[in-house]
Every structure is written in C-alpha cells, then in structure tokens.
Design a protein around this motif. Structure first.
Motif, PDB file in Angstrom:
ATOM      1  N   ALA A  72      54.104  -8.733 -24.247  1.00 36.26           N
ATOM      2  CA  ALA A  72      53.761  -7.417 -23.717  1.00 36.26           C
ATOM      3  C   ALA A  72      52.721  -7.558 -22.609  1.00 36.26           C
ATOM      4  O   ALA A  72      51.770  -8.345 -22.719  1.00 36.26           O
ATOM      5  CB  ALA A  72      53.220  -6.518 -24.821  1.00 36.26           C
ATOM      6  N   HIS A  73      52.911  -6.772 -21.562  1.00 35.56           N
ATOM      7  CA  HIS A  73      51.948  -6.703 -20.466  1.00 35.56           C
ATOM      8  C   HIS A  73      51.606  -5.243 -20.231  1.00 35.56           C
ATOM      9  O   HIS A  73      52.496  -4.398 -20.092  1.00 35.56           O
ATOM     10  CB  HIS A  73      52.528  -7.306 -19.191  1.00 35.56           C
ATOM     11  CG  HIS A  73      51.600  -7.196 -18.006  1.00 35.56           C
ATOM     12  ND1 HIS A  73      50.537  -8.033 -17.819  1.00 35.56           N
ATOM     13  CD2 HIS A  73      51.590  -6.315 -16.970  1.00 35.56           C
ATOM     14  CE1 HIS A  73      49.899  -7.690 -16.701  1.00 35.56           C
ATOM     15  NE2 HIS A  73      50.512  -6.651 -16.165  1.00 35.56           N
ATOM     16  N   GLN A  74      50.312  -4.968 -20.180  1.00 34.64           N
ATOM     17  CA  GLN A  74      49.871  -3.585 -20.033  1.00 34.64           C
ATOM     18  C   GLN A  74      48.701  -3.515 -19.061  1.00 34.64           C
ATOM     19  O   GLN A  74      47.876  -4.429 -19.003  1.00 34.64           O
ATOM     20  CB  GLN A  74      49.443  -3.023 -21.399  1.00 34.64           C
ATOM     21  CG  GLN A  74      49.073  -1.557 -21.374  1.00 34.64           C
ATOM     22  CD  GLN A  74      48.609  -1.090 -22.749  1.00 34.64           C
ATOM     23  OE1 GLN A  74      47.416  -0.997 -23.001  1.00 34.64           O
ATOM     24  NE2 GLN A  74      49.543  -0.810 -23.637  1.00 34.64           N
ATOM     25  N   THR A  75      48.655  -2.435 -18.275  1.00 33.37           N
ATOM     26  CA  THR A  75      47.481  -2.156 -17.452  1.00 33.37           C
ATOM     27  C   THR A  75      46.930  -0.791 -17.826  1.00 33.37           C
ATOM     28  O   THR A  75      47.674   0.102 -18.242  1.00 33.37           O
ATOM     29  CB  THR A  75      47.814  -2.172 -15.954  1.00 33.37           C
ATOM     30  OG1 THR A  75      48.733  -1.113 -15.655  1.00 33.37           O
ATOM     31  CG2 THR A  75      48.410  -3.501 -15.536  1.00 33.37           C
ATOM     32  N   GLY A 100      42.072  -2.371 -16.152  1.00 39.17           N
ATOM     33  CA  GLY A 100      42.066  -3.341 -17.234  1.00 39.17           C
ATOM     34  C   GLY A 100      43.453  -3.919 -17.403  1.00 39.17           C
ATOM     35  O   GLY A 100      44.457  -3.197 -17.339  1.00 39.17           O
ATOM     36  N   VAL A 101      43.523  -5.212 -17.597  1.00 39.38           N
ATOM     37  CA  VAL A 101      44.796  -5.907 -17.766  1.00 39.38           C
ATOM     38  C   VAL A 101      44.859  -6.463 -19.184  1.00 39.38           C
ATOM     39  O   VAL A 101      43.935  -7.166 -19.623  1.00 39.38           O
ATOM     40  CB  VAL A 101      44.963  -7.050 -16.744  1.00 39.38           C
ATOM     41  CG1 VAL A 101      46.273  -7.783 -16.976  1.00 39.38           C
ATOM     42  CG2 VAL A 101      44.896  -6.500 -15.325  1.00 39.38           C
ATOM     43  N   ALA A 102      45.924  -6.138 -19.892  1.00 31.78           N
ATOM     44  CA  ALA A 102      46.097  -6.581 -21.276  1.00 31.78           C
ATOM     45  C   ALA A 102      47.398  -7.373 -21.384  1.00 31.78           C
ATOM     46  O   ALA A 102      48.470  -6.850 -21.101  1.00 31.78           O
ATOM     47  CB  ALA A 102      46.133  -5.385 -22.220  1.00 31.78           C
ATOM     48  N   THR A 481      50.283   1.412 -17.697  1.00 33.14           N
ATOM     49  CA  THR A 481      51.645   0.874 -17.604  1.00 33.14           C
ATOM     50  C   THR A 481      51.869  -0.030 -18.802  1.00 33.14           C
ATOM     51  O   THR A 481      50.908  -0.567 -19.380  1.00 33.14           O
ATOM     52  CB  THR A 481      51.869   0.060 -16.312  1.00 33.14           C
ATOM     53  OG1 THR A 481      51.047  -1.131 -16.350  1.00 33.14           O
ATOM     54  CG2 THR A 481      51.528   0.872 -15.075  1.00 33.14           C
ATOM     55  N   ASN A 482      53.143  -0.226 -19.170  1.00 28.34           N
ATOM     56  CA  ASN A 482      53.427  -1.067 -20.327  1.00 28.34           C
ATOM     57  C   ASN A 482      54.856  -1.597 -20.254  1.00 28.34           C
ATOM     58  O   ASN A 482      55.800  -0.838 -20.010  1.00 28.34           O
ATOM     59  CB  ASN A 482      53.258  -0.263 -21.623  1.00 28.34           C
ATOM     60  CG  ASN A 482      53.415  -1.139 -22.850  1.00 28.34           C
ATOM     61  OD1 ASN A 482      52.641  -2.055 -23.058  1.00 28.34           O
ATOM     62  ND2 ASN A 482      54.425  -0.866 -23.636  1.00 28.34           N
ATOM     63  N   TYR A 483      55.002  -2.918 -20.419  1.00 26.96           N
ATOM     64  CA  TYR A 483      56.307  -3.571 -20.408  1.00 26.96           C
ATOM     65  C   TYR A 483      56.360  -4.564 -21.559  1.00 26.96           C
ATOM     66  O   TYR A 483      55.408  -5.322 -21.775  1.00 26.96           O
ATOM     67  CB  TYR A 483      56.544  -4.316 -19.099  1.00 26.96           C
ATOM     68  CG  TYR A 483      56.254  -3.500 -17.866  1.00 26.96           C
ATOM     69  CD1 TYR A 483      57.219  -2.678 -17.304  1.00 26.96           C
ATOM     70  CD2 TYR A 483      54.992  -3.552 -17.259  1.00 26.96           C
ATOM     71  CE1 TYR A 483      56.950  -1.923 -16.174  1.00 26.96           C
ATOM     72  CE2 TYR A 483      54.703  -2.802 -16.131  1.00 26.96           C
ATOM     73  CZ  TYR A 483      55.696  -1.995 -15.591  1.00 26.96           C
ATOM     74  OH  TYR A 483      55.423  -1.245 -14.475  1.00 26.96           O
ATOM     75  N   VAL A 484      57.456  -4.567 -22.292  1.00 33.80           N
ATOM     76  CA  VAL A 484      57.605  -5.470 -23.435  1.00 33.80           C
ATOM     77  C   VAL A 484      58.971  -6.154 -23.363  1.00 33.80           C
ATOM     78  O   VAL A 484      60.003  -5.496 -23.153  1.00 33.80           O
ATOM     79  CB  VAL A 484      57.494  -4.727 -24.782  1.00 33.80           C
ATOM     80  CG1 VAL A 484      57.509  -5.726 -25.939  1.00 33.80           C
ATOM     81  CG2 VAL A 484      56.238  -3.878 -24.823  1.00 33.80           C
TER      82      VAL A 484
END
Length: 493
Positions: A72-75, A100-102, A481-484
C-alpha cells in the motif's frame, strides 16, 4: 506559552498510519478477494473467516488455507494558510503544502478453516488497524505556524522572521488474531461465534532542529544566540526601569503608571524568553506504545434459492496504549500529556455491524452488496474526541464477479465511505476525509487444490476545508491518496 504547542503538534501524529479501507481506526482490506471486490459481507469464500465467518461453514469439507500479501502507498496532504507562515525563510507567502508519505510494503493476512460435517473451525491473522509508517519530511503546519507566531511575538526585540527544519514519523500496527467456530444448523442456515485478540504497537518520532531567527539586516542567527541577546537587552531595560522607579521611591513620589506598566511588560518578556530557552537546541521526541485488547464476534448466514444473506457484529475492542516516552513532566497542553511516560491512552477500536447480500442470477455470475456501520461515538478515544464527530461512519459496497471459465474468475467492485466529520474533529495531525474506492482483480485456479489471486484497489478522496473560527485568515485543506496492490494463494486439502 504558545511554544509548548510545538510539542503538541509533533506528538499528535497519532494517526499517521496506513489504514486503507474501513472506519476511522479499522482496516477492512484483509484479503485479495476484497481488493478485487470489496463487497464481501455475504460472499462464500475462505476470506469469509474475516468478512462472513458463518458462511465459511458452507465451503467443502477439508482444510482450507489462504495467504495474502498487500503493498500500500498513501499520501496525506494538508494545504495550510496562516499569515505567520509568511515569515518562514523557505516559504513563499502564507500558504504551504505539507505532505506525509506512508508506505506499507508488506501487509500480511492469513485465513484458515477446517470443515468437518456441520462444523467449521477457523483462524485469522490480519492487521485490522494501522499497518505502516507515515513520514512528514517538513513537519506539519500546526507547529511551524507556532514557530512563526513566536517570531512575530519577538519582533519588538528585533526578530523579522524564522527558519527551521521539521520532521515527524508515526508507525502503528494492530495485529489481530481471530479464533472461532461456525455451525450449520441446516442446509440453509449457519451461525458463528469467535474472539479477536488485538495487539497494538506504535512508535512516534519527531524532531525540530536548526531553529533560526531573522534579524533586520537579513542575517540569520540561531535561536539560542538570539534568546541570549534578547535576554541581555531585556535585562538592561529592566535595570533602567528599576533605577527610575527607585528614584521616584527615594523622593517619596508616586511611581508613574507608565513606568510600572513598562516593568511588567519587560518582566513578562523575560519570563517568555526563559520559557523558550529549553527549545534553543530544538526538540527530539520519541514515544513507544503497546497494549492488548479482546472482543467477541458473532455472525449468521442464511441462503435461499439464488440469494445469500449474512450479518456480522464485532464488539468494541477496548485498547489502553501504555506509553514509554521521553516526555516525563506534565504540561498544561493536553496533547503533550497524551504521550507522557507511563500514561495510558484510550484507542478503542469501535464496534462494527456488517450486513450483506449476494445474488447469483447465473451459475457463473455473483452480484454482491453490503453495508458497514462503525459505532465510533460509542468508543472511547483520547480526550473523548469521538464526541466531536457528527455521526458514526457508514460504508456502502457493491460488486460482481464472473467465472469466465473453470480456471479464471474476474471481479470488480466499489465502496463509498462517509464519516461524521466536523471542523472541531479535524486537524492536520489526525484526519480522514470522505471517499469512494474501486477495486478489480482475478482468480486463477492453477490446480484442483491451488488458486492464485491478484487485485488492485484505489481510493479517491474528497477535500475537506476548515477555516478557523478565531481568525478567517487561517485555514487548512485536507486530502489523501491511496493505492493497494495484492497477491494471494489459497490451498485446499
């Protein structure tokens, strides 16, 4: 002293985690099947160990085992507007974007079920909360604007602006271990009872360094040196004022009110400078948290004709996170006390009701629908922040899957999430925003006993705008934003 809000801003990165789908504190993306079609509440499948545990009783007899891996990538983006930000050396005006970058490169989950006669014994391992780390390389507007406010307050002493380096990172995981059993009462009805043990662990790091003060000649000096120079100036002023007061007193004359007021102002300034001195070397903070909670889970599944109906209720999980922190002394700022060493912080995972339906118009086609309700306002969070919400969280889900042939299944689904957000609840340290999500993917039956899975899930967020009631020139815009991406393997023995 407003400077203590620097600490509040730093440590309130409590929600800097990578929750992907679900409620404010709950992750529901617990399988690849969910990624490719999130409406899983009445689906009959192995991932039902999490989504529809009663329905797992209708799987074929034998041992079923599934592994799921997700990336998962999220900002998280906050656009902050504050006149004090205009004093910052690196800023171009009063508006600044903080991002913030997660990244969560490995979010695992495992489902297992053993079906024998009418019984289904089940186990699930998942990460139903948190799931990674979120990093703000420039810190946050809430505490940078505080540094700007301090610079503005120090303007009478020669300050014209500021410079600083901010950084913060929050890492949070809630590991769930679920045990339970389903029983088929007849060919159409099954029930489930189980328990989930939740182990929470979190670490929060923050650093404010290289605090500089801009002087009238456009030169920058470090904060400590400026404070020393300012303190010398203030002390000299106090000596002069005290000397003048002494002359009036020696002459038995009343001291002018203006002179008395000047002394009070200088003493207040000196007190402020002394309070600021502890931050002259910047701020370095570290807090570790951990706790364990447990909650029952109940489920029911009923099928009739081409329809299947299911419901699941997860009770509230009480979580009291125990702090191990470098914050040892109490502060009048409640947010700092939240991370004080030895403090217990309420972080309950709310109760959840999930209801779903599945319709099979054709043997190879299944249409799914679901509704999730999270009882946020019945949970207990730090400082009773749940009371600031307007209403509980609701989710609405819809999806379908099609067996293209005996080996390949494709699916598509969506989810709408609506929170009870208010301006009082929202802040740049901990925020969510309403969203809609889309997922798609495929299953490939590699053999009679092995099925491979792949899915992609993307969440699209709205913007939330908040304007300060105290000052209309101060505002924030929140979005994410969120991508999995996920891969899985399911085996039957």
């Amino acid at each position: 002293m407003k400077t203590k809000t620097i600490l509040a801003g730093v440590m309130l990165a409590v929600a800097a985690t990578t929750a992907q789908a679900g409620g404010i504190l709950t992750n529901t993306n617990q399988s690849i099947d969910f990624l490719r079609n999130p409406a899983r509440d009445a689906a009959i499948g192995l991932d039902g160990v999490y989504f529809n545990p009663a329905g797992v009783a209708f799987l074929p007899q034998g041992f079923h085992l599934g592994f799921n891996w997700q990336y998962a990538h999220q900002t998280r983006t906050i656009t902050s507007t504050n006149p004090d930000l205009a004093l910052g050396r690196k800023n171009n005006g009063d508006t600044k974007i903080f991002e913030g970058v997660a990244d969560a490169p490995f979010i695992p989950s495992l489902q297992a079920a053993w079906n024998k006669n009418n019984w289904s014994l089940q186990f699930n391992f998942s990460v139903p909360g948190g799931g990674g780390a979120c990093e703000y390389s420039d810190g946050l507007g809430s505490f940078e604007s505080t540094v700007g406010s301090i610079a503005r307050q120090l303007q009478p002493l020669g300050a014209q602006g500021y410079d600083m380096d901010g950084y913060m990172q929050g890492r949070q995981y809630y590991f769930g271990f679920q045990f339970g059993s389903a029983y088929k009462l007849n060919d159409n009805l099954a029930v489930y009872g189980g328990l989930r043990i939740l182990y929470g662990t979190a670490t929060y790091r923050a650093k404010i360094s290289n605090i500089m003060v801009k002087l009238a000649n456009d030169q920058y000096v470090d904060f400590g040196s400026f404070l020393e120079g300012a303190a010398t100036t203030v002390d000299a002023g106090l000596d002069q004022v005290n000397g003048g007061i002494a002359q009036y007193q020696a002459a038995n004359m009343p001291v002018p009110e203006a002179l008395t007021q000047q002394k009070a102002t200088l003493e207040g300034t000196k007190g402020s400078l002394n309070a600021l001195q502890k931050y002259s070397e910047g701020v370095n903070l570290l807090c570790n948290q951990s706790s364990v909670g447990i909650a029952p889970i109940l489920g029911v599944d009923y099928r009739i004709g081409k329809f299947n109906f299911a419901a699941k209720y997860e009770f509230k999980t009480e979580i009291h996170m125990k702090n191990e922190s470098t914050v040892n002394k109490a502060s009048e700022i409640a947010a700092v006390n939240k991370f004080r060493d030895g403090e217990e912080v309420n972080e309950d995972q709310p109760a959840q009701l999930a209801v779903g339906a599945m319709w099979s118009p054709l043997d190879v086609v299944r249409v799914n629908a679901g509704w999730h309700h999270y009882f946020d306002k019945d949970a207990t969070w730090y400082n009773n922040s749940q009371n600031l919400l307007d209403h509980d969280t609701n989710e609405f889900l819809l999806g379908a899957e099609w067996d293209v042939n005996n080996r390949v299944t494709i699916s598509l689904g969506g989810q709408i999430t609506r929170y009870g957000l208010t301006d009082a609840y929202m802040n740049d340290m901990s925020f969510v925003v309403n969203s809609y999500s889309l997922g798609f993917g495929t299953n490939f039956k590699a053999s009679e006993h092995v099925t491979l899975k792949a899915g992609y899930f993307q969440t699209n967020y709205t913007n939330y705008d908040r304007v300060s009631q105290q000052d209309p020139l101060i505002s924030d815009r929140f979005t994410r934003t969120n991508y999995v991406l996920g891969l899985g393997c399911e085996m039957t023995f």
